[in-house]
Design an enzyme around this catalytic site. Structure first.
Site, short mmCIF file in Angstrom:
data_model
loop_
_atom_site.label_atom_id
_atom_site.label_comp_id
_atom_site.label_asym_id
_atom_site.label_seq_id
_atom_site.Cartn_x
_atom_site.Cartn_y
_atom_site.Cartn_z
N ASP A 9 -2.79 -16.16 1.83
CA ASP A 9 -2.79 -17.26 2.49
C ASP A 9 -3.91 -16.96 3.45
OD1 ASP A 9 -1.49 -15.74 4.66
OD2 ASP A 9 0.05 -17.20 4.97
N HIS A 10 -3.88 -17.89 4.71
CA HIS A 10 -5.17 -17.76 5.45
C HIS A 10 -4.73 -16.74 6.49
CE1 HIS A 10 -1.72 -20.29 7.14
NE2 HIS A 10 -1.82 -19.99 8.26
N CYS A 65 -0.02 -11.84 3.32
CA CYS A 65 0.07 -13.24 4.35
C CYS A 65 -0.09 -12.52 5.80
CB CYS A 65 1.26 -14.00 4.04
SG CYS A 65 2.76 -13.02 4.58
N THR A 67 2.22 -11.34 8.06
CA THR A 67 3.07 -10.29 8.30
C THR A 67 3.28 -9.72 6.86
OG1 THR A 67 5.01 -11.46 8.01
CG2 THR A 67 4.02 -11.30 10.06
N GLY A 68 3.31 -10.26 5.98
CA GLY A 68 3.53 -9.83 4.55
C GLY A 68 5.07 -10.16 4.05
N ILE A 69 5.83 -10.76 5.24
CA ILE A 69 7.17 -11.20 4.86
C ILE A 69 7.32 -12.25 4.17
CG2 ILE A 69 9.33 -11.82 6.24
CD1 ILE A 69 8.39 -10.10 8.58
N GLY A 70 6.54 -13.41 4.43
CA GLY A 70 6.52 -14.68 3.57
C GLY A 70 6.06 -14.45 2.11
N HIS A 98 9.64 4.94 -7.79
CA HIS A 98 11.07 4.48 -8.03
C HIS A 98 11.17 3.17 -8.37
CE1 HIS A 98 12.64 8.32 -5.58
NE2 HIS A 98 11.69 8.69 -6.77
N ASN A 99 10.63 2.20 -7.89
CA ASN A 99 10.97 0.87 -8.20
C ASN A 99 10.25 0.09 -9.07
OD1 ASN A 99 11.26 1.20 -4.85
ND2 ASN A 99 13.37 0.95 -5.99
N HIS A 133 15.41 6.17 -12.79
CA HIS A 133 15.04 4.99 -12.13
C HIS A 133 14.87 3.70 -12.93
CE1 HIS A 133 14.50 7.50 -8.57
NE2 HIS A 133 13.59 8.19 -9.41
N ARG A 136 18.10 1.37 -12.83
CA ARG A 136 18.03 0.59 -11.51
C ARG A 136 17.00 -0.45 -11.61
NH1 ARG A 136 18.12 6.49 -8.98
NH2 ARG A 136 20.40 6.76 -9.24
#
Length: 144
Positions: A9-10, A65, A67-70, A98-99, A133, A136
């Protein structure tokens, strides 16, 4: 050469542009936007880019974005997407080992450019360990 998408995003635009140029010699990068710093809704940009991962057009995605959270929340809405918000090289490495994360999420307003480039390089060059892994990751992918 790996084909990797990148989208922001911006709030992540400036770092996206830096990474797009910085990583161009090691991976084939497809830019899914945004194209400038004009305000844009991250759920729309990130969701369209995640569809490219799910269709196989790219092997993975770097999503940004402010913070990276959204971007992380938006990406993880998709079954089959395993997005990891990383702030250092260790979490980037483990997200792959692992993921089997297929989306790396970075915060454009919280990471310096050099650190972000190191995180991205670590993520791009680390492979999935499989073994114990796999079970999982299968469990993650089965969550509806």
């Amino acid at each position: 050469m790996k084909k990797i998408g990148i989208a922001s995003d911006h709030g992540g635009f400036e770092l996206k542009e830096y990474l797009r140029h910085e990583l161009a010699n090691s991976v084939d990068i497809l830019d899914y936007g945004t194209k400038d710093e004009s305000s844009v809704d991250y759920p729309l940009v990130i969701s369209e880019a995640c569809k490219k991962v799910l269709s196989g057009e790219v092997e993975g995605l770097i999503a940004l974005c402010g913070t990276g959270i959204g971007a992380s929340i938006a990406a993880n809405r998709f079954k089959g997407i395993r997005a990891a918000l990383c702030h250092d090289e260790f979490t980037a490495e483990m997200s792959r080992r692992h993921n089997n994360a297929n989306v790396l999420v970075l915060g454009g307003r919280v990471l310096g450019k050099d650190l972000a480039a190191r995180i991205a390089q670590k993520w791009l060059t680390t492979t999935f360990e499989a073994g114990r892994h796999e079970r999982r990751v299968g469990q993650l992918d089965s969550i509806s």
